[in-house]
Design a protein around this motif. Structure first.
Motif, short mmCIF file in Angstrom:
data_model
loop_
_atom_site.label_atom_id
_atom_site.label_comp_id
_atom_site.label_asym_id
_atom_site.label_seq_id
_atom_site.Cartn_x
_atom_site.Cartn_y
_atom_site.Cartn_z
N HIS A 6 0.85 -1.19 0.00
CA HIS A 6 0.00 0.00 0.00
C HIS A 6 0.89 1.24 0.00
O HIS A 6 1.72 1.41 0.90
CB HIS A 6 -0.90 -0.01 1.24
CG HIS A 6 -1.79 1.18 1.35
ND1 HIS A 6 -2.20 1.70 2.57
CD2 HIS A 6 -2.37 1.98 0.41
CE1 HIS A 6 -2.99 2.74 2.36
NE2 HIS A 6 -3.10 2.94 1.06
N SER A 7 0.74 2.09 -1.00
CA SER A 7 1.49 3.34 -1.10
C SER A 7 2.99 3.07 -0.97
O SER A 7 3.57 2.43 -1.84
CB SER A 7 0.99 4.32 -0.04
OG SER A 7 1.41 5.64 -0.32
N PHE A 8 3.66 3.52 0.12
CA PHE A 8 5.09 3.24 0.22
C PHE A 8 5.39 1.75 0.16
O PHE A 8 6.42 1.34 -0.38
CB PHE A 8 5.69 3.82 1.51
CG PHE A 8 7.11 3.37 1.72
CD1 PHE A 8 8.14 3.91 0.97
CD2 PHE A 8 7.41 2.34 2.61
CE1 PHE A 8 9.45 3.46 1.12
CE2 PHE A 8 8.71 1.89 2.78
CZ PHE A 8 9.74 2.45 2.02
N GLY A 9 4.51 0.92 0.69
CA GLY A 9 4.72 -0.52 0.64
C GLY A 9 4.86 -1.03 -0.78
O GLY A 9 5.60 -1.99 -1.04
N GLY A 10 4.17 -0.38 -1.72
CA GLY A 10 4.32 -0.73 -3.13
C GLY A 10 5.59 -0.19 -3.72
O GLY A 10 6.26 -0.84 -4.52
N GLN A 11 5.96 1.02 -3.32
CA GLN A 11 7.22 1.60 -3.79
C GLN A 11 8.40 0.73 -3.35
O GLN A 11 9.37 0.53 -4.09
CB GLN A 11 7.38 3.01 -3.22
CG GLN A 11 6.29 3.99 -3.63
CD GLN A 11 6.22 5.20 -2.72
OE1 GLN A 11 7.17 5.50 -1.99
NE2 GLN A 11 5.10 5.91 -2.75
N ALA A 12 8.31 0.20 -2.12
CA ALA A 12 9.40 -0.59 -1.56
C ALA A 12 9.69 -1.84 -2.37
O ALA A 12 10.83 -2.31 -2.39
CB ALA A 12 9.07 -0.98 -0.11
N LEU A 13 8.68 -2.38 -3.05
CA LEU A 13 8.89 -3.58 -3.85
C LEU A 13 10.08 -3.43 -4.78
O LEU A 13 10.89 -4.35 -4.94
CB LEU A 13 7.62 -3.90 -4.66
CG LEU A 13 7.74 -5.04 -5.67
CD1 LEU A 13 7.94 -6.39 -4.98
CD2 LEU A 13 6.49 -5.08 -6.57
N GLY A 14 10.19 -2.27 -5.42
CA GLY A 14 11.27 -2.05 -6.37
C GLY A 14 12.63 -1.86 -5.74
O GLY A 14 13.64 -1.92 -6.44
N LEU A 15 12.67 -1.65 -4.44
CA LEU A 15 13.93 -1.40 -3.74
C LEU A 15 14.50 -2.66 -3.10
O LEU A 15 15.65 -2.65 -2.65
CB LEU A 15 13.73 -0.33 -2.65
CG LEU A 15 13.22 1.03 -3.12
CD1 LEU A 15 12.99 1.95 -1.93
CD2 LEU A 15 14.19 1.67 -4.11
#
Length: 308
Positions: free
Chosen positions: A134-143
């Motif tokens: 969710h939000s940052f949690g989705g961004q984190a996937l790429g990191l």
């Protein structure tokens, strides 16, 4: 959450086991977590990764719903937030001040989310695994250095949150808050206090990195100091991203920009209108309201459980 929503969420949890546990981060930091298990056989494993300044309890209803359908589900709090915040040494069960607490959003991904993925993959190695962000949690996937271990990921209101990609007038409110309120307060107090408007205290490093990304044209994708950006291209799993049409933060262009960094897969971006769920509004957080269990939750669960 109103009384009827709480009752529905509790009814969902009556059919599952839930246990508050501790998951060690990659550096050993203790992360508060909750494991939800079905009363019957486990057929899937799902990790739910939170948005910025959102405690894991917000995802309790959705986690219980997935567990009721046969999934082992883990929710957790990033370091410095929720129950993963240090406690004061007074014996009064009072959180310790975050002044001086060292953490960044990059740490949340590299140390916390990475460890949560590894914990679930080790514990449920024989089950199909899915990642919900969710939000940052989705961004984190790429990191995540270990995002190659994730065969299927569902992003909900996850975006490259450059301020100019937000809807107006929200974009101007965000810039005013970040620069005129958040930054001075954080530098004065050593952390961002909840009373500033976000709902929970945030470590200084988290807020300052987040604010820096919001001001960049490609958000974290533009941060030359963020070496973990190279992990976006390593993710090869199935990727679906929900873009909610009345979300003023995760607008369709912002969702598309984030998804464009996952070049080793073909992201599927699905627009959701409130009317599709029989609602008048959903916004950035509304997906996780329990009154969407027969609409949005069902569709999400069916995709997470799909084969291949």
């Amino acid at each position: 959450m109103n009384a009827s929503q709480i009752a529905v969420a509790q009814a969902t949890l009556d059919d599952v086991f839930s246990d508050d546990i501790v998951v060690p981060a990659a550096d050993g930091y203790p992360l508060a977590a909750t494991l939800f298990l079905p009363r019957g056989s486990k057929r899937h494993a799902v990790l739910i990764n939170s948005a910025t300044a959102v405690p894991r309890k917000v995802y309790r209803g959705f986690a219980g719903y997935l567990a009721r359908r046969g999934a082992a589900v883990l929710t957790y709090d990033y370091r410095g937030t929720g129950d993963s915040r240090p406690m004061a040494a007074t014996g009064l069960n009072k959180p310790k001040s975050l002044a001086g607490f060292k953490a960044t959003m990059a740490d949340w991904a590299a140390l916390d989310a990475t460890a949560a993925v590894a914990w679930m993959r080790e514990r449920y190695r024989d089950l199909p695994f899915a990642y919900v962000g969710h939000s940052f949690g989705g961004q984190a996937l790429g990191l995540l250095a270990n995002n190659t271990e994730i065969p299927r990921a569902l992003l909900i209101a996850a975006q490259a949150a450059y301020w100019k990609l937000m809807d107006s007038p929200e974009r101007y409110r965000v810039v005013a808050f970040m620069n005129g309120i958040g930054l001075p307060l954080t530098r004065t107090l050593g952390y961002l206090p909840a009373w500033a408007g976000l709902g929970m205290d945030l470590p200084r490093g988290v807020f300052e990195q987040w604010r820096g990304w919001v001001m960049r044209e490609r958000y974290l994708l533009d941060d030359p100091a963020l070496g973990a950006r190279e992990n976006f291209v390593k993710f090869k799993g199935r990727l679906r991203a929900f873009s909610v049409t009345d979300d003023t933060w995760a607008t369709r262009p912002a969702v598309e920009l984030l998804c464009s960094a996952f070049t080793a897969t073909t992201p599927e971006i699905v627009s959701i209108r409130p009317a599709d769920a029989g609602a008048t509004k959903i916004g950035h957080f509304g997906f996780f309201r329990s009154d969407h269990r027969d609409t949005l939750w069902r569709g999400a669960a069916e995709w997470l459980e799909a084969e291949g």
